[in-house]
Enzyme design. Structure first.
Site, PDB file in Angstrom:
ATOM      1  N   ASP A  56       0.744  -1.272  -0.447  1.00  0.00           N
ATOM      2  CA  ASP A  56       0.237   0.349  -0.130  1.00  0.00           C
ATOM      3  C   ASP A  56       0.702   1.224  -0.228  1.00  0.00           C
ATOM      4  O   ASP A  56       0.044   2.205  -0.540  1.00  0.00           O
ATOM      5  CB  ASP A  56      -0.912  -0.040   1.160  1.00  0.00           C
ATOM      6  CG  ASP A  56      -0.157  -0.529   2.030  1.00  0.00           C
ATOM      7  OD1 ASP A  56       0.894  -0.589   2.815  1.00  0.00           O
ATOM      8  OD2 ASP A  56      -1.035  -0.565   3.468  1.00  0.00           O
ATOM      9  N   HIS A  57       1.864   0.680   0.406  1.00  0.00           N
ATOM     10  CA  HIS A  57       3.214   2.216   0.174  1.00  0.00           C
ATOM     11  C   HIS A  57       3.640   2.569  -1.172  1.00  0.00           C
ATOM     12  O   HIS A  57       3.437   3.990  -0.865  1.00  0.00           O
ATOM     13  CB  HIS A  57       4.499   1.954   1.238  1.00  0.00           C
ATOM     14  CG  HIS A  57       3.674   2.239   2.986  1.00  0.00           C
ATOM     15  ND1 HIS A  57       2.504   1.792   3.376  1.00  0.00           N
ATOM     16  CD2 HIS A  57       3.776   3.295   3.824  1.00  0.00           C
ATOM     17  CE1 HIS A  57       2.510   1.817   5.072  1.00  0.00           C
ATOM     18  NE2 HIS A  57       3.114   2.897   5.120  1.00  0.00           N
ATOM     19  N   ASP A  61       4.155  -1.374  11.303  1.00  0.00           N
ATOM     20  CA  ASP A  61       3.622   0.443  10.802  1.00  0.00           C
ATOM     21  C   ASP A  61       3.034   0.654  12.562  1.00  0.00           C
ATOM     22  O   ASP A  61       2.117  -0.235  13.028  1.00  0.00           O
ATOM     23  CB  ASP A  61       2.912   0.367   9.925  1.00  0.00           C
ATOM     24  CG  ASP A  61       1.878   1.376   9.208  1.00  0.00           C
ATOM     25  OD1 ASP A  61       2.679   1.623   8.633  1.00  0.00           O
ATOM     26  OD2 ASP A  61       1.584   2.116   9.655  1.00  0.00           O
ATOM     27  N   ARG A  73      -0.231  12.781  10.206  1.00  0.00           N
ATOM     28  CA  ARG A  73       1.318  13.321  10.684  1.00  0.00           C
ATOM     29  C   ARG A  73       1.453  14.571   9.771  1.00  0.00           C
ATOM     30  O   ARG A  73       1.330  14.400   8.492  1.00  0.00           O
ATOM     31  CB  ARG A  73       2.114  12.750  10.461  1.00  0.00           C
ATOM     32  CG  ARG A  73       2.227  11.977  11.418  1.00  0.00           C
ATOM     33  CD  ARG A  73       2.827  10.617  11.254  1.00  0.00           C
ATOM     34  NE  ARG A  73       3.149   9.090  11.643  1.00  0.00           N
ATOM     35  CZ  ARG A  73       3.779   8.409  12.298  1.00  0.00           C
ATOM     36  NH1 ARG A  73       3.843   7.598  11.559  1.00  0.00           N
ATOM     37  NH2 ARG A  73       3.261   7.309  13.595  1.00  0.00           N
ATOM     38  N   SER A 125       7.114   6.654  13.074  1.00  0.00           N
ATOM     39  CA  SER A 125       6.937   5.213  12.369  1.00  0.00           C
ATOM     40  C   SER A 125       7.222   4.348  12.750  1.00  0.00           C
ATOM     41  O   SER A 125       8.499   4.686  13.309  1.00  0.00           O
ATOM     42  CB  SER A 125       7.244   6.137  11.160  1.00  0.00           C
ATOM     43  OG  SER A 125       8.056   5.113  10.389  1.00  0.00           O
ATOM     44  N   ARG A 139       9.431   2.752  11.101  1.00  0.00           N
ATOM     45  CA  ARG A 139      10.309   2.368  10.481  1.00  0.00           C
ATOM     46  C   ARG A 139      11.544   1.665  10.955  1.00  0.00           C
ATOM     47  O   ARG A 139      12.407   2.601  11.133  1.00  0.00           O
ATOM     48  CB  ARG A 139      10.273   3.008   8.756  1.00  0.00           C
ATOM     49  CG  ARG A 139      11.034   4.691   9.732  1.00  0.00           C
ATOM     50  CD  ARG A 139      10.755   5.337   8.989  1.00  0.00           C
ATOM     51  NE  ARG A 139       9.858   6.245   8.164  1.00  0.00           N
ATOM     52  CZ  ARG A 139       8.879   6.856   7.699  1.00  0.00           C
ATOM     53  NH1 ARG A 139      10.673   8.637   6.929  1.00  0.00           N
ATOM     54  NH2 ARG A 139       7.907   7.348   8.015  1.00  0.00           N
TER      55      ARG A 139
HETATM   56  C1  MIC Z   1       3.867   6.230   7.986  1.00  0.00           C
HETATM   57  O1  MIC Z   1       3.340   6.651   7.873  1.00  0.00           O
HETATM   58  O2  MIC Z   1       5.437   7.156   8.800  1.00  0.00           O
HETATM   59  C2  MIC Z   1       5.165   5.256   7.520  1.00  0.00           C
HETATM   60  C3  MIC Z   1       5.221   5.655   6.504  1.00  0.00           C
HETATM   61  O3  MIC Z   1       3.454   4.518   7.310  1.00  0.00           O
HETATM   62  C4  MIC Z   1       5.724   4.276   8.648  1.00  0.00           C
HETATM   63  C5  MIC Z   1       5.758   3.044   8.234  1.00  0.00           C
HETATM   64  C6  MIC Z   1       6.680   3.441   7.279  1.00  0.00           C
HETATM   65  O4  MIC Z   1       8.089   4.247   7.317  1.00  0.00           O
HETATM   66  O5  MIC Z   1       7.249   2.421   6.496  1.00  0.00           O
HETATM   67  C7  MIC Z   1       5.057   4.368  10.205  1.00  0.00           C
HETATM   68  O6  MIC Z   1       3.515   4.781  10.376  1.00  0.00           O
HETATM   69  O7  MIC Z   1       5.792   3.411  10.684  1.00  0.00           O
HETATM   70 FE1  SF4 Z   2       0.095   4.817   5.164  1.00  0.00          FE
HETATM   71 FE2  SF4 Z   2       1.554   5.749   6.740  1.00  0.00          FE
HETATM   72 FE3  SF4 Z   2       0.409   7.172   5.824  1.00  0.00          FE
HETATM   73 FE4  SF4 Z   2      -1.259   5.511   7.536  1.00  0.00          FE
HETATM   74  S1  SF4 Z   2       0.251   7.417   8.376  1.00  0.00           S
HETATM   75  S2  SF4 Z   2      -1.479   6.391   5.101  1.00  0.00           S
HETATM   76  S3  SF4 Z   2       0.690   3.364   7.085  1.00  0.00           S
HETATM   77  S4  SF4 Z   2       1.960   5.873   5.554  1.00  0.00           S
END
Ligand code: MIC
Ligand code: SF4
Length: 641
Positions: free
Chosen positions: A64-65, A119, A379, A533, A535
């Site tokens: 999905d990313h 995630d 965010r 995140s 990550r």
């Molecule tokens: C985000 O919203 O920051 C992400 C991208 O979903 C991350 C995961 C990632 O960095 O792949 C998260 O929230 O953990």
């Molecule tokens: Fe995707 Fe992270 Fe954004 Fe949610 S917050 S939509 S999981 S990138």
């Protein structure tokens, strides 16, 4: 003894440890999820553990990313994910099927069960009464292998809801109100449980918006009771059998109780560049808007989209606004189109994006230079949108739609009333884009493209080490600062050497080159270091570049776990004022580290300032072993966990 909802689920899944706040507890994990941006690394890690099949009740990999595919990298990673999951017994949700948290809520989340996901917004499933945690990929790999998930037993905060939301005031505003009260650090070390009579007035997708945004409070997780509303949602998803009621005992005790009267809330907005920078929408009335984005795992449910469609129906958006809509799942998109609401959205001038994360993680649709972007996401960290000087505000879908129409920040309560659609008695159910694993994985060949590079090897923490203070950063440094994402970088999540060029790019574009030259180094951080995140790349990449230690005022929960898992020593300033003495390029010498880890205090001699300071830690025996063995994977292999 009477228990809260979370305590009940923890007690049922306790593998070891005492359920006293501050103690480490190990939990049995029923389900896991990964997404593609963290999943490739998680499955590479899983492979190194060397077991033939996952040992969870249900595991699923979502794509999905990373769905833009501007080159072979993403497509190759998707093939890797599809083949590795088929081999090891994991379901595979194809690209286009939707955002992991939305799809998991619809199709797989189960009240009373445990879930960890690579995630940070995995707590979205808490809207169903599931105990769910965001975790690093390595923790997910270990859980898939049947290992326990370790957390520090959190405090339990209750948010007691009374009243009911007024028209155009939404679940998003509830989340923003709590962020206003608690700040992005206010939930650290706590589980947020939602209760009180107001809960019954909120649907499951509304509850999921709230538990999703609990992550922005730094909370370990958030959870709602599982009640008649949950039962009706599961029944509408054809999953009545998954229902179990769960409520807190009436005399359960909480560490803190926060009261929110839903009837008194107003539409709220988080200003750049932090989700807790919250004011009323009314107070920003008239600020010109360039872009509006509706979607993300926070606000992309069918109900969110239907309300947006009702606001936009028979109207045209402002010519100065660019509006994007990303439905959270194929189920949402299909039903929107079947009900005719998609036409209302498109006819207003909106652009339809894929059912994926998209602009939320800077994968396209970046705002114009200095542009004001209103987003229904969770965010608005600096630079995350892909436009460094973009001004991102977080709002509800209703505020977003109202502002798209006028071209200015607009309080939706000033709109003409709309007819609020009812949630369907039966959602459209089609799981054909979720591929089950092969029955016999032994014959499945794993497909690996050239973008997949080897997992970087951590070194054991020695007993003494000299490190160079390679960078000094302030408070609330997010993982988006440490390891940015976005369309240019995200395709390299399985290629740590390439990714390393972008480490700390937002704070200091010279970081990568300097770190490469410096040898062993230490990062100096402020409070809440590593916010955001899950990550693990924000730990793995610095480790790859020679970072052996992070010395900060305090850490965010998932990030500190990722540092330990990656074999990087996280230490907290014993005296926070010492932060002011240690400058970039100082040379620090850490001695008697192993004994210090046991005793919780490590002496650090700042050779440049000629001063001894102390770094404190509170490692469990297990964490000390992980650090001494050079990370969780080495530990798991040796200790067969
Ligand atoms: C985000 O919203 O920051 C992400 C991208 O979903 C991350 C995961 C990632 O960095 O792949 C998260 O929230 O953990
Ligand atoms: Fe995707 Fe992270 Fe954004 Fe949610 S917050 S939509 S999981 S990138």
């Amino acid at each position: 003894m009477s228990k809260t909802i979370a305590q009940k689920i923890i007690a049922q899944h306790l593998v070891s440890g005492e359920m006293k706040s501050g103690n480490e507890v190990a939990l049995r994990i029923d389900q896991t999820l990964t997404q593609d941006a963290t999943g490739t690394m998680a499955y590479l890690e899983f492979e190194t553990i060397g077991i033939p099949r996952v040992r969870t009740e249900f595991s699923v990999a979502y794509v999905d990313h990373n769905t833009l595919q501007c080159g072979f990298e993403n497509a190759d990673d998707h093939r890797y994910l599809q083949s590795v999951t088929s081999k090891y017994g994991i379901h595979f949700s194809r690209p286009g099927n939707g955002i992991c948290h939305q799809v998991h809520l619809e199709r797989f989340g189960i009240p009373g069960k445990t879930l960890i996901g690579s995630d940070s917004h995995t707590p979205t499933a808490g809207g169903l009464g599931m105990l769910s945690f965001g975790a690093g990929g390595m923790d997910v790999a270990v859980a898939m292998a049947g290992g326990a998930y370790y957390i520090t037993m959190p405090k339990i905060y209750k948010v007691h809801l009374t009243g009911s939301l007024r028209p155009f005031v939404t679940a998003k505003d509830v989340s923003l109100e709590l962020l206003r009260i608690l700040s992005v650090k206010g939930g650290v070390g706590a589980i947020i449980e939602w209760g009180g009579p107001g809960v019954a007035t909120l649907s499951v997708p509304e509850r999921a918006t709230i538990t999703n945004m609990g992550t922005e409070l730094g909370a370990t997780t958030s959870i709602f009771p599982s009640d008649d509303v949950t039962k009706a949602f599961l029944a509408a998803q054809g999953r009545e059998k998954d229902f179990t009621p769960i409520t807190a005992d009436p005399d359960a005790e909480y560490d803190r109780i926060i009261e929110i009267n839903l009837s008194e809330l107003k539409p709220l907005i988080a200003c750049p560049h932090s989700p807790d920078n919250v004011v009323t929408v009314e107070s920003l009335k008239g600020v010109k808007v360039d872009q509006v984005c509706i979607g993300s795992c926070t606000n992309s449910s069918l109900m969110d989209m239907l309300k947006v469609a009702a606001i936009l129906k028979n109207k045209t958006i402002s010519p100065n606004v660019s509006l994007s809509i990303s439905p959270g799942s194929r189920q949402v998109l299909t039903m929107l189109s079947e009900e005719g609401a998609l036409v209302d959205i498109l006819a207003s001038g909106a652009r339809l994006l894929e059912c994926a994360c998209g602009p939320c993680i800077g994968m396209g649709f970046s705002p114009n230079h200095g542009g004001v972007s209103l987003r229904t996401f969770n965010r608005n960290f600096y630079g995350r949108s892909g436009t460094e000087n973009g001004q991102v505000y977080l709002v509800s879908p209703e505020t977003a739609a109202a502002s798209a129409l006028t071209g200015y920040i607009t309080d939706p309560t000033t709109l003409e009333p709309i007819t609020i659609p009812n949630l369907p008695e039966r959602f459209c159910i089609d799981d054909s884009a979720v591929l089950p694993p092969a029955k016999d994985g032994s014959t499945v060949e794993i497909v690996r493209g050239p973008n997949i590079k080897e997992f970087p090897k951590a070194k054991p923490i020695p007993d003494a080490i000299s490190v160079n203070a390679i960078i000094k950063v302030g408070d609330n440094i997010t993982t988006d600062h440490i390891m940015p994402a976005g369309a240019k970088i995200l395709p390299y999540r399985s290629n740590i050497p390439h990714l390393s060029q972008f480490c700390f790019e937002v704070c200091d574009p010279t970081f990568h080159e300097r770190a490469k030259q410096a040898g062993d180094c230490v990062i100096i951080g402020g409070s809440n270091y590593g916010q955001g995140s899950s990550r693990e790349h924000a730990a793995l990449v610095p480790m790859y570049l020679g970072v052996r230690c992070v010395l900060a005022k305090s850490f965010a929960r998932i990030h500190v776990a990722n540092l330990i898992n990656a074999g990087v020593l996280p230490l907290t300033f014993e005296n926070p004022d010492d932060y002011d003495c240690v400058e970039q390029n100082h040379v620090l010498r850490l001695t008697d580290i192993h004994k210090g880890m046991e005793e919780g205090r490590i002496a650090i001699f700042d050779e440049t300032a000629n001063k001894t300071i102390y770094g404190v830690c509170n490692f469990t025996d297990r964490q000390q072993k992980i650090l001494k063995m050079g990370g969780l994977l080495n530990y798991s292999k040796e200790c067969n966990e």
